[in-house]
Structures are given as C-alpha cells and as structure tokens.
Scaffold this active site. Structure first.
Site, PDB file in Angstrom:
ATOM      1  N   LEU A 424       6.688   8.559  -7.577  1.00 28.25           N
ATOM      2  CA  LEU A 424       5.845   7.532  -7.665  1.00 28.25           C
ATOM      3  C   LEU A 424       5.216   7.212  -6.383  1.00 28.25           C
ATOM      4  O   LEU A 424       6.015   7.331  -5.243  1.00 28.25           O
ATOM      5  CB  LEU A 424       6.284   6.339  -8.294  1.00 28.25           C
ATOM      6  CG  LEU A 424       6.761   6.333  -9.868  1.00 28.25           C
ATOM      7  CD1 LEU A 424       7.218   4.750 -10.099  1.00 28.25           C
ATOM      8  CD2 LEU A 424       5.490   6.544 -10.618  1.00 28.25           C
ATOM      9  N   ASP A 425       4.149   7.126  -5.799  1.00 25.60           N
ATOM     10  CA  ASP A 425       3.699   6.534  -4.632  1.00 25.60           C
ATOM     11  C   ASP A 425       4.394   5.383  -4.020  1.00 25.60           C
ATOM     12  O   ASP A 425       4.837   4.719  -4.687  1.00 25.60           O
ATOM     13  CB  ASP A 425       2.151   6.382  -4.656  1.00 25.60           C
ATOM     14  CG  ASP A 425       1.270   7.676  -4.883  1.00 25.60           C
ATOM     15  OD1 ASP A 425       1.711   8.536  -4.922  1.00 25.60           O
ATOM     16  OD2 ASP A 425       0.131   7.271  -5.450  1.00 25.60           O
ATOM     17  N   TRP A 426       4.453   5.384  -2.623  1.00 24.97           N
ATOM     18  CA  TRP A 426       5.243   4.412  -1.938  1.00 24.97           C
ATOM     19  C   TRP A 426       4.749   2.995  -2.262  1.00 24.97           C
ATOM     20  O   TRP A 426       5.624   2.228  -2.604  1.00 24.97           O
ATOM     21  CB  TRP A 426       5.000   4.592  -0.473  1.00 24.97           C
ATOM     22  CG  TRP A 426       5.615   3.508   0.509  1.00 24.97           C
ATOM     23  CD1 TRP A 426       6.488   3.479   0.847  1.00 24.97           C
ATOM     24  CD2 TRP A 426       4.854   2.372   0.883  1.00 24.97           C
ATOM     25  NE1 TRP A 426       7.013   2.474   1.579  1.00 24.97           N
ATOM     26  CE2 TRP A 426       5.846   1.564   1.817  1.00 24.97           C
ATOM     27  CE3 TRP A 426       3.436   1.852   0.764  1.00 24.97           C
ATOM     28  CZ2 TRP A 426       5.368   0.558   2.618  1.00 24.97           C
ATOM     29  CZ3 TRP A 426       3.346   0.581   1.657  1.00 24.97           C
ATOM     30  CH2 TRP A 426       4.135   0.189   2.278  1.00 24.97           C
ATOM     31  N   THR A 428       3.224   2.189  -5.305  1.00 27.29           N
ATOM     32  CA  THR A 428       3.390   1.935  -6.771  1.00 27.29           C
ATOM     33  C   THR A 428       4.386   1.459  -7.248  1.00 27.29           C
ATOM     34  O   THR A 428       5.526   2.027  -6.607  1.00 27.29           O
ATOM     35  CB  THR A 428       2.969   3.340  -7.421  1.00 27.29           C
ATOM     36  OG1 THR A 428       1.637   3.856  -6.810  1.00 27.29           O
ATOM     37  CG2 THR A 428       2.759   3.214  -8.951  1.00 27.29           C
ATOM     38  N   HIS A 522      -2.207  10.933  -6.264  1.00 29.56           N
ATOM     39  CA  HIS A 522      -3.156  10.073  -6.109  1.00 29.56           C
ATOM     40  C   HIS A 522      -4.475   9.996  -7.392  1.00 29.56           C
ATOM     41  O   HIS A 522      -5.434   9.484  -7.232  1.00 29.56           O
ATOM     42  CB  HIS A 522      -3.854   9.826  -4.846  1.00 29.56           C
ATOM     43  CG  HIS A 522      -2.888   9.530  -3.788  1.00 29.56           C
ATOM     44  ND1 HIS A 522      -3.425   9.380  -2.570  1.00 29.56           N
ATOM     45  CD2 HIS A 522      -1.400   9.019  -3.688  1.00 29.56           C
ATOM     46  CE1 HIS A 522      -2.399   9.073  -1.598  1.00 29.56           C
ATOM     47  NE2 HIS A 522      -1.443   8.952  -2.423  1.00 29.56           N
TER      48      HIS A 522
END
Length: 579
Positions: A424-426, A428, A522
């Site tokens: 998961l993105d930083w 998110t 993304h």
C-alpha cells in the site's frame, strides 16, 4: 556571520492575541537513525513552526525577486545558549544565482575547496550544452523533414492514382473475360498486366529517387545524433565527477560535535545531484556549528510550481537527498521541550559565531508508536490495518526503515520470515496482508498475480462526478526521471483496469468505491485524476493535482477477499474507513 531573526517578527502569524499561547503540536517528524547506535532520532514540524514559516512566506510575497524561480525554503526554530528563542532561515541551492545571501544561513562548507574545478567544469558543461543546441538545430534536419514530407505526399498521390487504375483494370478484366473470344482475350489481359507492371516500376523509381536524395542528409543527421549521444554521456560523466568531488569536500557537523563528508554518509555511487544544498541539512548543520538547539523545523515551496510542488505547501525531507543525512545530523540532539509562550522568544538580531563547545545533551529519541491494529492472525499469515503515513516495507535508506514490516518484526517472536505479499502507498491506509513463512508467501503472491484476490477501496474525490458507475481502462507508465509519478501512456504503459461505484455525493466531494482489477502503482490515484478517467483527483492527493485542503490522502483499502493458502477457506477481511 549568522543572523538569527527575532521570533516576534513573525508573532502576528501564530499567537493568540489574548493569551499569547502557541500551538506546538507536531504535524510531521523529521527523523533518522543514529549511524552509531541505530536509535531513531526525531525533530518535529509543529503548527507553530508552520505559522512561523507562513510569516516568511509573507516576506517572500512582498519581493518579486523571490517569484522568479521555484525552490524550497525553510525555517528552524532554535533555542540560543542563554535560553531565548530565534529563527534561522534557508533556501535550497542558489538564490538568484547566489549561494551566500545576507540574512540566510550560508551553504555547507567545502564548496570553496573545489571552486576552481567547479568553474572549469561548469564552463565545459556550458560549451557542451551550446554544441548540443547547435547539433539539435542542424539546418539539414529541417531540410530532411521538408523533403521527406514532399516525397511522402508524392507517394500518396501516386498510390491513390494507382489504386483507381487498379480498380478500373479489375472492372475491365471482368468485362473482357465475359465478352472477348479466347484468341483476343489473352492479348487484352496481357495489356492490363503490363499496365500494372509499369505502375510498379513507376513507384519503385520514385522511392529510389527519394532514397538517393535523402540518404546523404540522413547520414549527416545520424552522425550528429551520435555526437549528441557522446556529448550527453560526457556531460553526465563530468557532472558526476564534479558532484563526487563536491560531496567529498562538503563537511557536515552534528550535535555531538562530529563531522563527516556527505560522500561517507550516502550509499556508494548513488548520491543525487544537489545533495547537501537542501534547506534541512543547511539549517541543522548551521545550528550545530553555532551551538543553537533546534526546537522545530518547517520547509515549503515558493515560486512557480514544479512537479508535485505547489507554492505555499509544506513538504517533508526529500527521500533521496536529505533523508539519508538525517540520522547523522540529528545525532546528539536532546528531546525538545514543547514551546508554550511567545514571551520566551528572542527579541533582537544575533550575530552568532562558531563555537567549539559540543552540544551533547542525550540521544534525542522520541518514542515511536509501534502498535498496529491487527485484524486477522493465525500461524501462517497476519493482516493489519495500516495507518496513513507509514511505509508497508522498509525503504531504500537506513533512515526510511520505519514500516509495518519492520514494526511487526520487532514486536513478534520468530518473525524473521515475515514478508508483505503486496503493498500500500505510504499515504494510503487499510488492509495489508503479510505471510509468516515462505510457502504461504509464494501461494498468496500467486493469487495476487493471477488476479484471484478481490480488493475494495473507499475514497473521496475532491469534486463531484456525473456518472454513478463504470470501468476505467488506462495503461500506466512510470517515468524513471520523475519517480514515483505515474502517467497514462498508450505505447509503453501496462494495462490497468478499475471499476468504480459512487457511494454518495457529500457537498463538493464524492465518496466512491474502487474495485481494481489490476494492481499498478498509483493506479486508483491516476485513474481518478486523469481527464480520460474520472478527471477529479482524490482528496489530499497533491501529487496528482488536488488543491483542496485535506489532512491526508483520502484512500483506504477497505476489503480484501482471498482463499486461505493452507486452510482452503475464503477469507473476507474488512477495515472500517477512517474518514
């Protein structure tokens, strides 16, 4: 000479006029691990520091010279040796071509040692730049394009004429085959075939004429392109050689009184251009040299936008240039007491000079919350509800090690084989799945690769959409020169598919549910922001164009469904959306 600005110069920006109280709650942490002990060291960006920085923005806005180029600026709230507080300020790189500007902290020392080599190299680079421009603007390029276009037009006209002639011949063949006797039919068909052969000869002659005309120009252009490639490579090598010399000469000092070159603190052969010229290293180095105790720091962008940088927005330490230096720079910094009243502020201008007195008051460690909400756990796997602002796995540098994976490895016994099976993105939040052994990890990864895992995300758009449901199919490509930014690219992009369903329209925003069928970097953020998708960025997504105020990226991994690799049962995990 260093000038420390008065705190009261910016007091109107942040003090409550009645009580004089200051909001010292942190909004961000500058942090890094001590190179010697490995302990996590932190310095906050407080709301007070942000308000002080806004006072600097007002100063910049009053002078048009600061609008000419976009760059990062920063302030460091410091405590002087006698207990009063003041502010030092910095700019990244050069300010209107100058590295030393009165009232701003000076550059990190060492550049003067390579000044002659820098000037010589810069002259060479400029000469190469001009040569590249001349080769790019070679007159033969335009001549080639013009002639090529003319021949293409002639060939198109010829093809159209031949196509019409062929159609007429086909009709004539059909007619003569039906009407002419056998003795004359063969002659008529041969005439038609001869016409076709003559047209082929005519086309080949025109192509031969084109090639003979364009070949000399093409060879000259190819030779110029080869020169350009060689020049670019040489410029890159010269620039890298200069950077290596500069980074070896740049000397940083920390709060233990220790000094080190930038080249000794960064990973070998991977020092980005401009390392050491950013605000944070300049401010912290300056504070250490002048025996000033940092209390809080804030950096912001000012000037024309660049990439994801927007004027007046605050940003943390850059991952490639500053973050790897933070652990060393913060070493020896004691835990900061929160500032409570503006009356403690410095009320005059200070001319500070270097001192040999070391500022060594402890490790400066502030506690890190290690606990993570665990939503499922058995002996094979574990699922956590990752908060926004935390990496899934450790980063590239030693200063980017705080993550879900590293925290769990510190907390759980026998967790050395623990791995994250997706990311998961930083920014998110939501469900992150980790495997506790190699076999489970392989099986779960295969489910993700085969698109057998169902994922549901909840998000808030920074505007309203007219459609209620649909599917977005836009191929995504990551520009290696502008990471981590992703963009739609129909030639090089990887297939990316997202289904969406509007949940509610809340004022000027839209709450939406995403079901990604692929898992590109993304993906949901680009599919939301791109005009060929929804055309509206996610709330809080500065990277992809959101300008609305928000305290975080409004994207949450809400549900995850998959087959348990060992039990054979379907697991459906859920984590409530926090916004």
């Amino acid at each position: 000479m260093l000038v420390v600005d008065r705190l009261l110069d910016f007091a109107d920006c942040f003090t409550d006029r009645d009580s004089g109280s200051i909001d010292a709650r942190p909004n961000y942490w500058y942090q890094g691990r001590c190179p010697e002990s490995g302990e996590l060291l932190r310095l906050p960006r407080t709301r007070m520091a942000e308000d002080l920085a806004r006072g600097l923005m007002q100063y910049l806005a009053a002078d048009d010279s600061y609008d000419r180029e976009g760059k990062m600026y920063g302030i460091l709230l410091v405590e002087l040796p006698w207990g009063q507080q003041g502010i030092i300020k910095a700019f990244s790189g050069l300010l209107n071509g100058c590295s030393i500007v009165e009232g701003w902290v000076p550059p990190i020392p060492g550049r003067d040692r390579v000044a002659f080599e820098e000037a010589r190299t810069l002259t060479q680079l400029e000469a190469m730049k001009q040569e590249l421009i001349a080769l790019k603007q070679l007159p033969q390029r335009q001549q080639y394009e013009a002639l090529f276009g003319e021949f293409e037009l002639q060939l198109q006209i010829l093809s159209d004429r031949h196509r019409n002639c062929k159609q007429q011949r086909d009709e004539k063949r059909q007619l003569v085959c039906q009407t002419l006797p056998a003795e004359t039919l063969e002659i008529a068909l041969e005439q038609l075939n001869q016409e076709s052969r003559l047209e082929g000869i005519e086309r080949r002659q025109l192509k031969r004429q084109r090639d003979e005309t364009l070949q000399p120009l093409k060879q000259l252009i190819e030779a110029a392109d080869g020169q350009m490639r060689a020049l670019k490579q040489r410029r890159k090598e010269l620039s890298r050689e200069l950077q290596v010399q500069m980074h070896a000469a740049y000397t940083l000092v920390n709060f233990l009184g220790k000094s080190s070159s930038i080249s000794s603190l960064m990973p070998t052969n991977s020092i980005p251009t401009g390392t050491g010229d950013c605000c944070a290293p300049k401010l912290l180095h300056c504070a250490a040299v002048h025996n000033l105790k940092p209390l809080a720091m804030a950096e912001f962008w000012w000037g024309p936008p660049s990439g994801d940088k927007i004027q007046g927005e605050f940003y943390g330490a850059c991952g490639d240039r500053c973050q790897p230096l933070m652990g060393f720079l913060l070493s020896g910094l004691a835990q900061n007491p929160m500032v409570s009243n503006v009356d403690k502020g410095f009320t005059g201008r200070l001319e500070a000079h270097p001192t040999n007195k070391n500022f060594s008051c402890g490790t400066g460690i502030l506690p890190v919350t290690q606990m993570l909400p665990i939503i499922y756990e058995d002996k094979w796997l574990i699922a956590v509800n990752k908060p926004s602002g935390l990496l899934s796995v450790p980063g590239r540098y030693v200063d980017n090690q705080d993550s879900v994976l590293s925290r769990l490895r510190n907390l759980l016994p026998d967790s050395w084989d623990l791995t994250a099976v997706h990311r998961l993105d930083w920014a998110t939040s939501g469900i992150l799945l980790l495997a506790r052994d190699k076999e489970t990890s392989i099986q779960l990864r295969q489910q993700f690769e085969k698109k057998q895992v169902q994922k549901v995300y909840e998000a808030v758009l920074s505007g309203t959409v007219n459609v209620d449901t649909g599917t977005i199919e836009l191929p995504l490509w990551g520009d290696p020169e502008n990471r981590p930014y992703q963009q739609v690219n129909w030639e090089s992009g990887k297939p990316s598919v997202t289904r969406f369903q509007v949940m509610a329209r809340e004022g000027n925003h839209t709450r939406i549910e995403f079901l990604p069928l692929t898992g590109r970097t993304h993906q949901l953020r680009v599919h939301a922001a791109d005009v060929r998708g929804l055309g509206i960025p996610l709330l809080g997504d500065r990277l992809y164009g959101c300008r609305a105020a928000a305290n975080r990226l409004h994207l949450h991994a809400r549900e995850l469904s998959f087959e348990h690799p060992r039990l054979g049962e379907t697991l459906h995990l859920q984590a409530a959306t926090p916004f």
